[in-house]
Design a protein around this motif. Structure first.
Motif, mmCIF file in Angstrom:
data_model
loop_
_atom_site.group_PDB
_atom_site.id
_atom_site.type_symbol
_atom_site.label_atom_id
_atom_site.label_comp_id
_atom_site.label_asym_id
_atom_site.label_seq_id
_atom_site.Cartn_x
_atom_site.Cartn_y
_atom_site.Cartn_z
ATOM 1 N N ALA A 264 0.969 -1.081 0.079
ATOM 2 C CA ALA A 264 -0.019 -0.063 -0.003
ATOM 3 C C ALA A 264 0.876 1.447 -0.008
ATOM 4 C CB ALA A 264 -0.979 0.087 1.105
ATOM 5 N N ARG A 265 0.486 2.282 -0.600
ATOM 6 C CA ARG A 265 1.419 3.366 -0.798
ATOM 7 C C ARG A 265 0.894 4.544 0.212
ATOM 8 N NH1 ARG A 265 -0.302 4.180 -7.301
ATOM 9 N NH2 ARG A 265 0.527 1.985 -8.153
ATOM 10 N N LEU A 266 2.138 5.159 0.495
ATOM 11 C CA LEU A 266 1.857 6.371 1.473
ATOM 12 C C LEU A 266 2.341 7.598 0.853
ATOM 13 C CD1 LEU A 266 3.343 4.985 4.927
ATOM 14 C CD2 LEU A 266 0.824 5.246 4.324
ATOM 15 N N ASP A 267 1.520 8.509 1.057
ATOM 16 C CA ASP A 267 2.089 9.809 0.278
ATOM 17 C C ASP A 267 2.283 10.795 1.398
ATOM 18 O OD1 ASP A 267 2.339 12.052 -1.288
ATOM 19 O OD2 ASP A 267 -0.045 12.394 -1.611
ATOM 20 N N VAL A 268 3.493 10.504 2.195
ATOM 21 C CA VAL A 268 3.940 11.414 2.948
ATOM 22 C C VAL A 268 5.326 11.862 3.027
ATOM 23 C CG1 VAL A 268 2.331 10.316 4.702
ATOM 24 C CG2 VAL A 268 4.727 9.446 4.520
ATOM 25 N N LYS A 269 5.982 12.769 3.650
ATOM 26 C CA LYS A 269 7.272 12.965 3.574
ATOM 27 C C LYS A 269 7.834 12.196 4.708
ATOM 28 C CE LYS A 269 10.716 16.739 4.129
ATOM 29 N NZ LYS A 269 10.700 18.077 4.328
ATOM 30 N N TRP A 270 8.809 11.314 4.235
ATOM 31 C CA TRP A 270 9.267 10.225 5.254
ATOM 32 C C TRP A 270 10.775 10.358 5.103
ATOM 33 C CZ3 TRP A 270 12.262 6.127 3.804
ATOM 34 C CH2 TRP A 270 12.463 5.124 4.794
ATOM 35 N N ASP A 271 11.263 9.933 6.398
ATOM 36 C CA ASP A 271 13.002 9.809 6.304
ATOM 37 C C ASP A 271 13.217 9.146 7.561
ATOM 38 O OD1 ASP A 271 16.108 10.256 6.771
ATOM 39 O OD2 ASP A 271 15.530 11.853 4.806
ATOM 40 N N ASP A 272 14.257 8.073 7.374
ATOM 41 C CA ASP A 272 14.742 7.174 8.407
ATOM 42 C C ASP A 272 15.574 8.022 9.538
ATOM 43 O OD1 ASP A 272 16.959 7.063 7.013
ATOM 44 O OD2 ASP A 272 16.833 5.042 7.274
ATOM 45 N N VAL A 273 16.129 9.292 8.970
ATOM 46 C CA VAL A 273 17.012 10.085 9.826
ATOM 47 C C VAL A 273 18.126 9.228 10.429
ATOM 48 C CG1 VAL A 273 17.013 11.939 11.580
ATOM 49 C CG2 VAL A 273 14.956 10.949 10.616
ATOM 50 N N GLY A 274 18.809 8.438 9.406
ATOM 51 C CA GLY A 274 20.136 7.689 9.900
ATOM 52 C C GLY A 274 20.987 8.192 10.179
ATOM 53 N N ALA A 275 21.150 9.601 9.736
ATOM 54 C CA ALA A 275 22.574 10.347 9.885
ATOM 55 C C ALA A 275 22.149 11.942 9.991
ATOM 56 C CB ALA A 275 23.839 9.848 8.769
ATOM 57 N N TRP A 276 23.365 12.651 10.212
ATOM 58 C CA TRP A 276 23.031 14.035 10.495
ATOM 59 C C TRP A 276 22.712 14.736 9.205
ATOM 60 C CZ3 TRP A 276 22.038 15.506 14.984
ATOM 61 C CH2 TRP A 276 22.413 14.926 16.133
ATOM 62 N N PRO A 277 23.113 14.659 8.052
ATOM 63 C CA PRO A 277 22.526 15.186 6.878
ATOM 64 C C PRO A 277 20.928 14.935 6.739
ATOM 65 C CG PRO A 277 24.716 13.954 6.318
ATOM 66 C CD PRO A 277 24.132 13.353 7.567
ATOM 67 N N ALA A 278 20.631 13.742 7.001
ATOM 68 C CA ALA A 278 19.102 13.675 7.202
ATOM 69 C C ALA A 278 18.435 14.617 8.189
ATOM 70 C CB ALA A 278 18.708 12.006 7.376
ATOM 71 N N VAL A 279 18.649 14.553 9.420
ATOM 72 C CA VAL A 279 18.311 15.605 10.329
ATOM 73 C C VAL A 279 18.040 16.829 9.807
ATOM 74 C CG1 VAL A 279 18.571 16.543 12.743
ATOM 75 C CG2 VAL A 279 19.230 14.086 12.282
ATOM 76 N N TYR A 280 19.375 17.295 9.071
ATOM 77 C CA TYR A 280 19.413 18.768 8.463
ATOM 78 C C TYR A 280 18.129 18.760 7.361
ATOM 79 C CZ TYR A 280 20.942 22.791 5.376
ATOM 80 O OH TYR A 280 20.861 23.579 4.815
ATOM 81 N N ASP A 281 18.142 17.785 6.584
ATOM 82 C CA ASP A 281 17.288 17.872 5.213
ATOM 83 C C ASP A 281 15.705 18.116 5.827
ATOM 84 O OD1 ASP A 281 19.150 17.560 3.651
ATOM 85 O OD2 ASP A 281 19.242 15.419 3.193
#
Length: 476
Positions: A264-281
């Motif tokens: 099933a598809r999810l239409d959301v903004k998602w990130d696993d926040v695995g590293a500091w650049p992802a936290v920034y993004d």
């Protein structure tokens, strides 16, 4: 509509987010937006509260069960905590939760949730839409439309629409962490989705599939549940039995081998926040493109992430940098090299640096301990004891301790020669290595005391003395 049990998985350290994330206080239990903000775990629980949901089931390491309990209390949430004696990946964790809840609710439906992801958008509506399919026996994996050719995620390939359930699709295949050229090709084809780690199914269905596909793990986890120690907050799994389970993720054990798996598809903004650049993004940015938390001053600095857990941090004339300052460790890197933080953590582990294992302040349901100073001959800690809470201090032959109360009052019950007494600001107490005291905070505010140990001493946190034991809440 049938209600769902959110199943929050709290394993892993998140090494690439050091020094925020530590082995004993991993990423999921750290604040999302700096000191004072909700943690990743608390944000996950809050996201899944409401008429569709029961109170959560949380699977975590045994050593973090007390921390989970306290963080649930902080957001006024009930829950059931399943404590693992050792890590065995997500497969046995999910199965243990399913078997545990089936004992109370044979019709239970579980929504598996990573505890440390960032999600923006409506999750409840698409999840509710899939409840009939899950009730019919489908195992539903939720996929995210890829934004770029990410090589660190797993991909689910759409196999076409399901005629029986609107919005549901079959799964053609799974591709785990492909090279960038293959990832881009998958995206260009328009049928690939990032595996979000979120899945929905009936508890009896996942149990039956484990029994069919991995009978040894099913037997081991069943024994771990049956032989486990029930607590006011949930269940501590049996160590010997749980260690016999295969150390595999649910995807490999079941999802990749079951005909019941759907997409099933999810239409959301998602990130696993695995590293500091992802936290920034994913974080809101200033006009200069900076992400700042805490006492920070950024001058002529752009596109940078700067966090302070306490003292003032001033950054001048920099761009594309990451600065993370905690009480005992400072990380400085540029965004391009931020993935190498994990390598630094491995080196620090190799030389047994304490900064990898724990923050100076460790939180418990009764309060907390902050390490102030430590040498070979002594150790100094600041104790915080919450109102109504109690704890024991004993040396077990490890040296003499000196307790000095700074703020608050406590009843002190001691073994001879320590007399029972009331401690108040200015009170001093000597605890010999063969003595034991029990402190109970009798005031309506925190007790704070300095504990000087001439050798490495221990502070007990037995469950029976916890300040706010978590009640088992089976229904939302």
């Amino acid at each position: 509509m049938q209600k769902i049990y959110p199943l929050v998985l709290c394993g892993g350290m998140g090494a690439r987010l050091w020094p925020m994330s530590r082995i004993e206080q991993p990423k999921q239990f750290q604040p999302v937006n700096g000191k004072g903000s909700p943690t990743y775990f608390q944000t996950t629980v809050q996201r899944h509260r409401g008429p569709l949901y029961h109170s959560p089931i949380v699977v975590t390491a045994a050593g973090q069960a007390d921390l989970v309990s306290q963080q649930l209390v902080e957001i006024q949430s009930g829950g059931r905590i399943i404590a693992e004696p050792c890590g065995r990946n997500t497969g046995p964790a999910v199965l243990a939760a399913a078997l545990s809840v089936l004992a109370d609710d044979p019709d239970a439906m579980l929504l598996v949730l990573p505890s440390d992801h960032m999600i923006f958008g409506d999750l409840t509506t698409p999840i509710a839409r899939m409840v009939p399919a899950a009730a019919a026996g489908r195992i539903i994996m939720f996929g995210i439309t890829p934004g770029y050719a990410e090589t660190g995620y797993g991909y689910i390939i759409d196999g076409g629409a399901d005629a029986d359930h609107d919005g549901l699709h079959s799964v053609s295949r799974f591709i785990e962490k492909p090279p960038v050229d293959i990832a881009q090709r998958l995206i260009d084809q328009g049928t690939a989705y990032w595996a979000s780690g979120i899945s929905l199914f009936r508890a009896d269905v996942i149990s039956d599939e484990f029994r069919r596909l991995d009978p040894a793990t099913h037997a081991a986890v069943s024994a771990a549940v049956q032989l486990g120690h029930a607590t006011p907050g949930g269940l501590f799994l049996d160590d010997g039995a749980f260690r016999e389970a295969r150390n595999e993720p649910t995807e490999r054990s079941v999802f990749e081998n079951s005909p019941l798996v759907s997409l099933a598809r999810l239409d959301v903004k998602w990130d696993d926040v695995g590293a500091w650049p992802a936290v920034y993004d994913v974080a809101p940015k200033t006009a200069a493109g900076n992400v700042t938390n805490g006492d920070v001053m950024a001058l002529d600095t752009t596109n940078s992430l700067i966090r302070s857990d306490g003292r003032l941090v001033v950054v001048i004339g920099m761009k594309d940098v990451i600065v993370v300052d905690t009480k005992d460790a400072l990380l400085v890197t540029d965004r391009e090299h931020a993935q190498h933080v994990k390598q630094a953590v491995e080196q620090l582990k190799g030389v047994n640096r304490a900064e990898v294992n724990s923050h100076p302040y460790r939180s418990y349901s009764w309060g907390g301990i902050e390490a102030l100073a430590s040498e070979a001959e002594y150790k100094v800690d600041m104790l915080t004891l919450r109102p109504g809470a109690a704890l024991r201090i004993n040396g077990r032959g490890r040296g003499t301790r000196f307790l000095s109360v700074l703020v608050g009052e406590a009843n002190c019950l001691g073994t001879p020669p320590i007399a029972d007494r009331t401690l108040s600001p200015g009170s001093m107490l000597t605890i010999e290595n063969d003595a034991e005291v029990s402190l109970t905070n009798t005031a309506d505010h925190d007790l704070r005391a300095v504990l000087l140990s001439t050798m490495q001493a221990e502070v007990d946190q037995p469950e029976r003395m916890a300040a706010t034991p978590l009640r088992v809440v089976a229904n939302g």
